[in-house]
Design a protein around this motif. Sequence first.
Motif, short mmCIF file in Angstrom:
data_model
loop_
_atom_site.label_atom_id
_atom_site.label_comp_id
_atom_site.label_asym_id
_atom_site.label_seq_id
_atom_site.Cartn_x
_atom_site.Cartn_y
_atom_site.Cartn_z
N LEU A 187 -10.81 -10.33 -16.61
CA LEU A 187 -12.10 -10.66 -16.01
C LEU A 187 -13.06 -9.47 -16.04
O LEU A 187 -14.28 -9.66 -16.01
N ARG A 239 -16.59 -13.40 -21.97
CA ARG A 239 -17.64 -14.35 -21.59
C ARG A 239 -17.07 -15.72 -21.23
O ARG A 239 -17.46 -16.31 -20.20
N LYS A 261 -15.35 -15.62 -17.86
CA LYS A 261 -16.30 -15.46 -16.77
C LYS A 261 -17.02 -16.77 -16.48
O LYS A 261 -17.27 -17.12 -15.32
N GLU A 262 -17.33 -17.52 -17.52
CA GLU A 262 -17.97 -18.83 -17.32
C GLU A 262 -17.02 -19.78 -16.61
O GLU A 262 -17.43 -20.55 -15.72
N GLU A 266 -16.74 -18.74 -12.95
CA GLU A 266 -17.95 -19.15 -12.23
C GLU A 266 -17.85 -20.62 -11.84
O GLU A 266 -18.29 -21.02 -10.75
N ALA A 298 -14.89 -7.71 -9.60
CA ALA A 298 -15.47 -8.56 -10.64
C ALA A 298 -15.60 -10.00 -10.16
O ALA A 298 -16.61 -10.67 -10.41
N GLN A 345 -18.47 -10.32 -7.65
CA GLN A 345 -19.78 -10.27 -8.32
C GLN A 345 -20.12 -11.62 -8.94
O GLN A 345 -21.25 -12.12 -8.82
N ILE A 346 -19.15 -12.24 -9.62
CA ILE A 346 -19.39 -13.54 -10.25
C ILE A 346 -19.70 -14.61 -9.21
O ILE A 346 -20.58 -15.46 -9.41
N LYS A 347 -18.98 -14.55 -8.09
CA LYS A 347 -19.16 -15.57 -7.05
C LYS A 347 -20.32 -15.27 -6.11
O LYS A 347 -20.67 -16.12 -5.27
#
Length: 270
Positions: A184, A190, A193-194, A197, A234, A237-239
């Motif tokens: 991650l 990418r 990470k998508e 999310e 990480a 940050q994404i959430k």
Amino acid sequence: MEELTGIFDTHAHYDDRAFDDDREALLANLPGQGIARVVNVGASLASCGRTMALTEKHDFIYGAIGIHPSETGELEQEGAWQSLLGLYERKKCVAVGEIGLDYYWDQPGREIQKKWFVRQLNLARERQLPVIIHSRDAARDTTDIMKAEKAGEIGGVVHCFSYTKETARTVLDMGFYFGIGGVLTFRNARKLKEAVEYIPLERIVLETDCPYLAPVPYRGRRNCSLYLPYVVAALAQIKGIGEEEARRAVWENSLRLYRMDAMERQRQKV
């Protein structure tokens, strides 16, 4: 309920030879550095035996027993299945795993991998244990077998999830968790990470898969549970949430995954 402060590494391989030189010193250091619980995961008959030995030596380590798809050829040998079953009589086994399909190496043949994937799923059902599923370059066959065998009734985690959010949707529909680790933090991750999310926070657990897949800034080195805060950062940050909120959520998710939540509530009452 008192505030939880530890990190739960849901998937590690501390029995691996990469830790032969400093295994005991490293493991002794983990609780003091905030690693409150680890599930060490078997991959072969030999590693399952080593895994359960670690659980007997360290209070904070639990074990999963199963044969990795790339090792399922050994289950074709006479007496191997009975040897595997015998390991489930040991204490602190919390899951069947890691099991599944691996078409990257494609050895042994796919039919053998499928055969033992199904058989170990059924074993988990009989033992009333969650499963840890390994799937590499085999998304369609993995989810097809999970559906056919009603894996949603068994429960578990797809470890080191690496597929698209479309595959994530299928896995979510079966009520499974997603094991997320150092990948991650990679700049080129990418697709993952998508997917992360998209996946609800309550379905995510942390893992190292150590000694593999160390996060940035340790990418390429031997991984260990001490690096999990980088994955927490990480994920947070994404959430779009704080790291403490992320850490608390994945801790609680991990307890539910391995059906330790009732045990933990009882411990906190003592």
